[in-house]
Design a protein around this motif. Structure first.
Motif, PDB file in Angstrom:
ATOM      1  N   ARG A   1      -2.415 -31.981  30.128  1.00  0.00           N
ATOM      2  CA  ARG A   1      -2.229 -31.755  28.605  1.00  0.00           C
ATOM      3  C   ARG A   1      -2.557 -32.080  27.460  1.00  0.00           C
ATOM      4  O   ARG A   1      -3.181 -31.800  26.568  1.00  0.00           O
ATOM      5  N   THR A   2      -3.392 -33.482  27.725  1.00  0.00           N
ATOM      6  CA  THR A   2      -3.760 -34.546  26.805  1.00  0.00           C
ATOM      7  C   THR A   2      -5.619 -33.789  26.574  1.00  0.00           C
ATOM      8  O   THR A   2      -6.210 -33.506  25.889  1.00  0.00           O
ATOM      9  N   SER A   3      -5.745 -33.736  28.078  1.00  0.00           N
ATOM     10  CA  SER A   3      -7.110 -33.129  27.998  1.00  0.00           C
ATOM     11  C   SER A   3      -7.477 -31.557  27.858  1.00  0.00           C
ATOM     12  O   SER A   3      -8.339 -31.349  26.737  1.00  0.00           O
ATOM     13  N   CYS A   4      -6.539 -30.355  27.900  1.00  0.00           N
ATOM     14  CA  CYS A   4      -6.642 -29.045  27.021  1.00  0.00           C
ATOM     15  C   CYS A   4      -6.334 -29.814  25.593  1.00  0.00           C
ATOM     16  O   CYS A   4      -6.803 -29.057  24.852  1.00  0.00           O
ATOM     17  N   MET A   5      -5.694 -30.258  24.951  1.00  0.00           N
ATOM     18  CA  MET A   5      -5.781 -30.224  23.122  1.00  0.00           C
ATOM     19  C   MET A   5      -6.785 -31.115  23.450  1.00  0.00           C
ATOM     20  O   MET A   5      -7.146 -30.714  21.652  1.00  0.00           O
ATOM     21  N   ALA A   6      -7.942 -31.529  23.728  1.00  0.00           N
ATOM     22  CA  ALA A   6      -8.731 -32.347  23.723  1.00  0.00           C
ATOM     23  C   ALA A   6      -9.610 -31.148  23.435  1.00  0.00           C
ATOM     24  O   ALA A   6     -10.743 -30.750  22.735  1.00  0.00           O
TER      25      ALA A   6
ATOM     26  N   LEU B   1      -5.707 -39.002  21.190  1.00  0.00           N
ATOM     27  CA  LEU B   1      -5.893 -37.387  21.601  1.00  0.00           C
ATOM     28  C   LEU B   1      -7.640 -36.910  20.378  1.00  0.00           C
ATOM     29  O   LEU B   1      -8.391 -36.058  20.980  1.00  0.00           O
ATOM     30  N   CYS B   2      -7.450 -37.431  19.367  1.00  0.00           N
ATOM     31  CA  CYS B   2      -8.208 -37.371  18.425  1.00  0.00           C
ATOM     32  C   CYS B   2      -9.756 -37.845  19.102  1.00  0.00           C
ATOM     33  O   CYS B   2     -10.496 -37.384  18.564  1.00  0.00           O
ATOM     34  N   ALA B   3     -10.443 -38.672  19.365  1.00  0.00           N
ATOM     35  CA  ALA B   3     -11.368 -39.433  19.825  1.00  0.00           C
ATOM     36  C   ALA B   3     -11.648 -38.696  21.384  1.00  0.00           C
ATOM     37  O   ALA B   3     -13.126 -38.508  20.849  1.00  0.00           O
ATOM     38  N   LEU B   4     -10.456 -37.789  21.715  1.00  0.00           N
ATOM     39  CA  LEU B   4     -11.471 -37.040  23.237  1.00  0.00           C
ATOM     40  C   LEU B   4     -11.642 -35.989  23.035  1.00  0.00           C
ATOM     41  O   LEU B   4     -12.287 -34.820  22.597  1.00  0.00           O
TER      42      LEU B   4
END
Length: 169
Positions: free
Chosen positions: A37-42, A108-111
């Protein structure tokens, strides 16, 4: 743009999107470290960079076509040769394993910023947009709308490629 052109563009675009590159490796790495989920949002950072590059490439190609049809044809030939070169390099490449590293979690913003800069700093991406999209443009119709449609379809397929992204579920 006719349906036959779209019928050729979509599978070619899908194949191009599934070819591994720096953004794919970063997305996979982020998914293993921080979750899908984090990867997709990034991945929104990557989509934003690609959208900007498609817009810039489309604007430049439209100007070139309006200036000289011969130059545009030359760009298409060079672009097709470049795509064959990429296919040849991919075919000859040896698979390499990614080394595992343990990093502290980042926001998340950094990713997303990392995804954006990897996409924006990838010269292969802008070359693909300037080499790939013109192959499907009908020079007798409105160029801007065709490039916009092709760019949007590319981004939709790129979004569909993200693992377990909100676009897929």
């Amino acid at each position: 743009m006719n349906l036959a052109t779209l019928a050729l563009f979509l599978p070619a675009c899908f194949a191009l999107n599934t070819a591994p590159g720096p953004n794919s490796l970063l997305s996979i790495s982020n998914a293993t470290r921080y979750g899908y989920r984090t990867s997709c949002m990034a991945g929104v950072g990557r989509l934003l960079a690609f959208a900007m590059m498609i817009a810039l490439a489309s604007a430049g190609l439209a100007v070139v076509l309006q200036t000289s049809e011969l130059i545009f044809y030359g760009i298409k030939i060079v672009g097709a040769a470049y795509l064959f070169y990429l296919a040849y390099q991919l075919w000859r490449a040896a698979p390499q394993a990614e080394t595992e590293s343990k990093n502290a979690p980042i926001g998340l913003c950094a990713l997303a910023r990392q995804e954006f800069f990897v996409a924006a700093g990838n010269p292969k991406a802008i070359l693909i947009f300037t080499a790939f999209l013109p192959q499907f443009v009908d020079q007798t119709a409105d160029i801007g709308s065709q490039l916009t449609l092709l760019g949007l379809l590319f981004l939709v397929l790129e979004c569909k490629r993200l693992p377990k992204s909100p676009c897929v579920s």
